[in-house]
Scaffold this motif. Structure first.
Motif, PDB file in Angstrom:
ATOM      1  N   CYS A 242     -17.795  61.060  -3.033  1.00 23.20           N
ATOM      2  CA  CYS A 242     -17.422  59.836  -3.751  1.00 23.20           C
ATOM      3  C   CYS A 242     -18.516  59.449  -4.744  1.00 23.20           C
ATOM      4  O   CYS A 242     -19.704  59.609  -4.480  1.00 23.20           O
ATOM      5  CB  CYS A 242     -17.168  58.696  -2.771  1.00 23.20           C
TER       6      CYS A 242
ATOM      7  N   THR B 181     -16.818  53.821  10.573  1.00 21.79           N
ATOM      8  CA  THR B 181     -16.471  53.866   9.163  1.00 21.79           C
ATOM      9  C   THR B 181     -16.122  55.303   8.812  1.00 21.79           C
ATOM     10  O   THR B 181     -16.911  56.217   9.077  1.00 21.79           O
ATOM     11  CB  THR B 181     -17.636  53.381   8.284  1.00 21.79           C
TER      12      THR B 181
ATOM     13  N   ASN C 159     -13.647  58.115   6.043  1.00 21.51           N
ATOM     14  CA  ASN C 159     -12.806  58.268   4.851  1.00 21.51           C
ATOM     15  C   ASN C 159     -11.338  58.420   5.208  1.00 21.51           C
ATOM     16  O   ASN C 159     -10.481  58.436   4.328  1.00 21.51           O
ATOM     17  CB  ASN C 159     -13.289  59.426   3.972  1.00 21.51           C
TER      18      ASN C 159
ATOM     19  N   SER D   8     -12.017  53.885   4.111  1.00 22.39           N
ATOM     20  CA  SER D   8     -12.254  53.776   2.671  1.00 22.39           C
ATOM     21  C   SER D   8     -10.989  54.084   1.879  1.00 22.39           C
ATOM     22  O   SER D   8     -10.349  55.109   2.088  1.00 22.39           O
ATOM     23  CB  SER D   8     -13.371  54.737   2.246  1.00 22.39           C
TER      24      SER D   8
ATOM     25  N   ASP E 220     -10.024  53.422  -2.283  1.00 19.72           N
ATOM     26  CA  ASP E 220     -10.499  52.848  -3.542  1.00 19.72           C
ATOM     27  C   ASP E 220      -9.461  52.848  -4.661  1.00 19.72           C
ATOM     28  O   ASP E 220      -9.736  52.325  -5.743  1.00 19.72           O
ATOM     29  CB  ASP E 220     -11.745  53.602  -4.022  1.00 19.72           C
TER      30      ASP E 220
ATOM     31  N   THR F  94     -13.173  60.410  -5.474  1.00 20.02           N
ATOM     32  CA  THR F  94     -13.685  61.106  -4.284  1.00 20.02           C
ATOM     33  C   THR F  94     -14.089  62.542  -4.576  1.00 20.02           C
ATOM     34  O   THR F  94     -14.646  63.211  -3.718  1.00 20.02           O
ATOM     35  CB  THR F  94     -12.615  61.128  -3.181  1.00 20.02           C
TER      36      THR F  94
ATOM     37  N   ASN G 251     -11.996  49.437   3.239  1.00 23.27           N
ATOM     38  CA  ASN G 251     -13.150  49.239   2.364  1.00 23.27           C
ATOM     39  C   ASN G 251     -12.809  49.715   0.954  1.00 23.27           C
ATOM     40  O   ASN G 251     -12.487  50.891   0.752  1.00 23.27           O
ATOM     41  CB  ASN G 251     -14.363  50.016   2.868  1.00 23.27           C
ATOM     42  N   THR G 252     -12.896  48.815  -0.009  1.00 23.35           N
ATOM     43  CA  THR G 252     -12.568  49.125  -1.397  1.00 23.35           C
ATOM     44  C   THR G 252     -13.742  48.765  -2.292  1.00 23.35           C
ATOM     45  O   THR G 252     -14.071  47.581  -2.453  1.00 23.35           O
ATOM     46  CB  THR G 252     -11.308  48.352  -1.843  1.00 23.35           C
TER      47      THR G 252
END
Length: 335
Positions: free
Chosen positions: A31, A101, A103, A125, A127, A138, A164-165
């Motif tokens: 990322c 946390t 991906n 994650s 985005d 990514t 999470n963004t």
């Protein structure tokens, strides 16, 4: 039952009951805010904390009042023994919350096993909702696989799923309304995070977008939102749009100092403790893991030197005396 010690406090009186442990620096993505385009040389296996070391370390922290553990990476689901690690931590009665946390790419196959092992919460994650843009941000990720992972995890009784963004100017900031709409039909806490200059050159300032844009999007769409309280140790300010199943949060590492209530310590995959994610200060604690008195001494020293704030937003870093930013990329810290 472990013999409980006094609760940890730093020199500013902040109580610490939360530890973040990076279990690997490896990741199957690169990322843009986490790793350089060419990738990074990963630590050799022998340099990374073993399952036994991680579990014993958590036992030590539990004796010192730690109640909550977050497993991070790199990508924690790249560890073949991640289920064993979670089970070992879950067996420590003093630990009442285990989160991760990720991906999310491995969740379609692993979400159920993670929950059964004792994982309580997930941060995933996400985005962008655009497949092409997701692959660009990514550097190779599969958005369909990620969304399937989120759906799979949502079918399980995790305490909470957070999305999470990271808002990146010119890349995904035009999707803010789409992210807010996502909370209408999904019972998640979608957290907008400011772009942070960890191992970034001056170009990070062009990628930065302040989170006032989230409130602007609400006003443009005539969405009424109210502040809410959520359980947990996160630094986000949380809100809920009227009628939405989920909520949204704002994390301001740059525009608003979120350090005053910081109650976390970070352990890197190679066994160093970092009291602040931004600065270079760190100490190797690996050799002390099986010697509690020595371990406790190192942790207390890390707390003693923990700064009041990271000051990463300063225009001139030279204003900070006797400190330099960390040499590690975000993927080597664990966020």
């Amino acid at each position: 039952m472990l013999k409980q010690q006094a609760v940890l406090h730093d020199s500013f009186g902040r109580r610490h009951d939360y530890i973040r442990i990076s279990v690997t620096d490896k990741c199957n993505l690169r990322c843009v805010y986490c790793m350089p385009e060419e990738g990074l040389p990963f630590f050799p296996d022998e340099r990374v904390l073993s399952c036994a070391e991680i579990i014993q370390m958590v036992k030590n922290f539990a004796r010192m009042g730690i109640k909550k553990v977050r497993l991070t990476g790199g990508e924690p689901l790249m560890r073949s023994d991640i289920i064993e690690i979670i089970k070992g931590i879950s067996a420590i009665t003093e630990i009442d919350d285990i989160s991760m946390t990720t991906n999310g790419l491995a969740l379609p196959k692993m979400a159920k096993r993670l929950y059964q092992a004792g994982l309580n919460r997930l941060n995933i994650s996400l985005d962008t909702f655009d497949k092409k843009r997701y692959k660009e941000i990514t550097r190779g990720g599969n958005l369909d696989r990620l969304l399937k992972g989120i759906d799979t995890a949502s079918q399980l009784p995790f305490k909470k799923i957070k999305i999470n963004t990271v808002i990146i100017n010119g890349q995904n900031d035009h999707e803010i309304a789409d992210f807010l709409k996502y909370t209408f039909d999904h019972d998640v806490n979608l957290r907008f995070i400011e772009f942070m200059p960890i191992q970034q050159d001056e170009r990070w300032k062009k990628q930065y977008r302040g989170l006032d844009a989230i409130f602007n999007a609400c006003q443009t769409n005539h969405w009424i939102y109210e502040p809410i309280r959520l359980d947990g140790n996160g630094p986000s300010e949380n809100y809920k749009i009227g009628g939405a199943k989920g909520s949204f949060g704002l994390i301001h590492p740059i525009s608003c100092n979120f350090c005053e209530s910081c109650n976390r310590l970070r352990i890197t995959a190679d066994g160093y403790i970092k009291s602040c994610l931004y600065w270079d200060d760190e100490e190797n604690i690996r050799a002390a893991i099986f010697d509690f008195d020595s371990f406790r001494e190192k942790i207390q020293h890390a707390l003693a030197i923990k700064p009041k704030n990271h000051e990463m937003a300063l225009l001139n870093q030279e204003q900070v005396k006797n400190k330099k930013p960390t040499w590690r990329h975000m993927s080597q810290i664990g966020g």
